[in-house]
Design a protein around this motif. Structure first.
Motif, mmCIF file in Angstrom:
data_model
loop_
_atom_site.group_PDB
_atom_site.id
_atom_site.type_symbol
_atom_site.label_atom_id
_atom_site.label_comp_id
_atom_site.label_asym_id
_atom_site.label_seq_id
_atom_site.Cartn_x
_atom_site.Cartn_y
_atom_site.Cartn_z
ATOM 1 N N UNK A 11 35.309 2.108 -17.990
ATOM 2 C CA UNK A 11 36.627 1.487 -18.114
ATOM 3 C C UNK A 11 37.687 2.484 -17.664
ATOM 4 N N UNK A 12 37.770 2.635 -16.338
ATOM 5 C CA UNK A 12 38.706 3.567 -15.702
ATOM 6 C C UNK A 12 38.868 3.130 -14.256
ATOM 7 N N UNK A 13 39.936 3.583 -13.645
ATOM 8 C CA UNK A 13 40.179 3.257 -12.243
ATOM 9 C C UNK A 13 39.217 4.024 -11.341
ATOM 10 N N UNK A 14 38.994 3.482 -10.149
ATOM 11 C CA UNK A 14 38.168 4.180 -9.164
ATOM 12 C C UNK A 14 38.784 5.531 -8.828
ATOM 13 N N UNK A 15 40.109 5.616 -8.810
ATOM 14 C CA UNK A 15 40.792 6.879 -8.525
ATOM 15 C C UNK A 15 40.450 7.937 -9.568
ATOM 16 N N UNK A 20 37.120 12.777 -11.038
ATOM 17 C CA UNK A 20 36.142 13.427 -11.918
ATOM 18 C C UNK A 20 34.906 13.889 -11.158
ATOM 19 N N UNK A 21 34.683 13.321 -9.973
ATOM 20 C CA UNK A 21 33.523 13.675 -9.150
ATOM 21 C C UNK A 21 33.828 14.663 -8.035
ATOM 22 N N UNK A 22 35.111 14.944 -7.805
ATOM 23 C CA UNK A 22 35.471 15.721 -6.617
ATOM 24 C C UNK A 22 36.330 16.955 -6.890
ATOM 25 N N UNK A 23 36.608 17.240 -8.158
ATOM 26 C CA UNK A 23 37.411 18.422 -8.493
ATOM 27 C C UNK A 23 36.662 19.287 -9.501
ATOM 28 N N UNK A 24 36.935 20.577 -9.485
ATOM 29 C CA UNK A 24 36.309 21.471 -10.468
ATOM 30 C C UNK A 24 36.636 21.022 -11.889
ATOM 31 N N UNK A 29 34.401 18.468 -16.910
ATOM 32 C CA UNK A 29 34.608 17.558 -18.035
ATOM 33 C C UNK A 29 33.380 16.771 -18.430
ATOM 34 N N UNK A 30 32.381 16.698 -17.516
ATOM 35 C CA UNK A 30 31.229 15.847 -17.847
ATOM 36 C C UNK A 30 29.856 16.439 -17.515
ATOM 37 N N UNK A 31 29.732 17.393 -16.558
ATOM 38 C CA UNK A 31 28.391 17.866 -16.209
ATOM 39 C C UNK A 31 28.086 19.241 -16.769
ATOM 40 N N UNK A 32 28.808 20.260 -16.369
ATOM 41 C CA UNK A 32 28.616 21.598 -16.923
ATOM 42 C C UNK A 32 29.971 22.290 -16.965
ATOM 43 N N UNK A 33 30.138 23.174 -17.927
ATOM 44 C CA UNK A 33 31.440 23.826 -18.097
ATOM 45 C C UNK A 33 31.681 24.954 -17.093
ATOM 46 N N UNK A 34 30.747 25.172 -16.155
ATOM 47 C CA UNK A 34 30.871 26.247 -15.164
ATOM 48 C C UNK A 34 30.671 25.666 -13.760
ATOM 49 N N UNK A 35 31.778 25.295 -13.126
ATOM 50 C CA UNK A 35 31.758 24.687 -11.791
ATOM 51 C C UNK A 35 32.786 25.395 -10.922
ATOM 52 N N UNK A 36 32.413 25.664 -9.674
ATOM 53 C CA UNK A 36 33.379 26.213 -8.718
ATOM 54 C C UNK A 36 33.073 25.677 -7.330
ATOM 55 N N UNK A 37 34.093 25.608 -6.498
ATOM 56 C CA UNK A 37 33.913 25.281 -5.098
ATOM 57 C C UNK A 37 34.121 23.836 -4.692
ATOM 58 N N UNK A 38 34.446 22.953 -5.638
ATOM 59 C CA UNK A 38 34.642 21.541 -5.273
ATOM 60 C C UNK A 38 35.789 21.427 -4.280
ATOM 61 N N UNK A 39 35.638 20.525 -3.319
ATOM 62 C CA UNK A 39 36.680 20.347 -2.314
ATOM 63 C C UNK A 39 36.287 19.309 -1.297
ATOM 64 N N UNK A 125 30.203 11.337 -18.328
ATOM 65 C CA UNK A 125 31.278 10.950 -17.409
ATOM 66 C C UNK A 125 32.036 9.749 -17.969
ATOM 67 N N UNK A 126 31.316 8.764 -18.440
ATOM 68 C CA UNK A 126 31.920 7.578 -19.059
ATOM 69 C C UNK A 126 32.782 7.991 -20.253
ATOM 70 N N UNK A 127 32.243 8.876 -21.085
ATOM 71 C CA UNK A 127 32.972 9.329 -22.267
ATOM 72 C C UNK A 127 34.261 10.054 -21.940
ATOM 73 N N UNK A 128 34.208 10.980 -20.989
ATOM 74 C CA UNK A 128 35.412 11.749 -20.676
ATOM 75 C C UNK A 128 36.497 10.841 -20.099
#
Length: 146
Positions: A11-15, A20-24, A29-39, A125-128
């Protein structure tokens, strides 16, 4: 070749899902607390779980519709050559996320484990997005006692 498939309505917009899938910040917020390099396409995202973990190269982005990653690291070995795809389909008051982890060489116990963990993280992901509270690693739901 084997693949993992899941579909979840959020229950969220596609945006919001796309972010949530394309930024660090979104990914932590949903997979692991240590992410870098998204872009953008060509970026290498490093996902770390207690110091180690997979790297993925962003291979395709269609804003608010499609996110694809190609495994580009050397761990886990069974993931080498695999690709992850998130297809977003906005309908009325929710966005359906069709998740695919494709090109596994064979169906194994590790693949079954990963399928269950992907379901756990998709629910995170749904929860966040719905409540502001995901369960990224190391606070994810354990699925075994090792």
């Amino acid at each position: 070749m084997a693949e993992i498939n899941h579909r979840v309505g959020i229950k969220a917009s596609a945006e919001s899902v796309y972010e949530a899938l394309t930024t660090n910040d979104g990914l932590t917020g949903w997979w692991t607390n240590d992410v870098s390099g998204a872009g953008e396409v060509g970026s290498t995202i490093k996902f770390r779980f207690n110091g180690g973990g997979p790297d993925f190269t962003v291979s395709k982005l269609i804003p608010n519709k499609t996110v694809c990653w190609q495994h580009s690291g050397n761990m886990p070995e069974a993931w080498m050559g695999t690709e992850i795809e998130f297809q977003l389909d906005a309908e009325e008051d929710q966005t359906f996320v069709r998740f695919t982890h494709a090109n596994w060489k064979e169906s194994t116990d590790f693949m079954a484990h990963c399928s269950t963990k992907w379901a756990v993280f998709l629910l995170s992901l749904k929860g966040v997005l719905e409540t502001g509270k995901g369960k990224p690693f190391p606070n994810d739901v354990p699925i075994d006692h090792s």
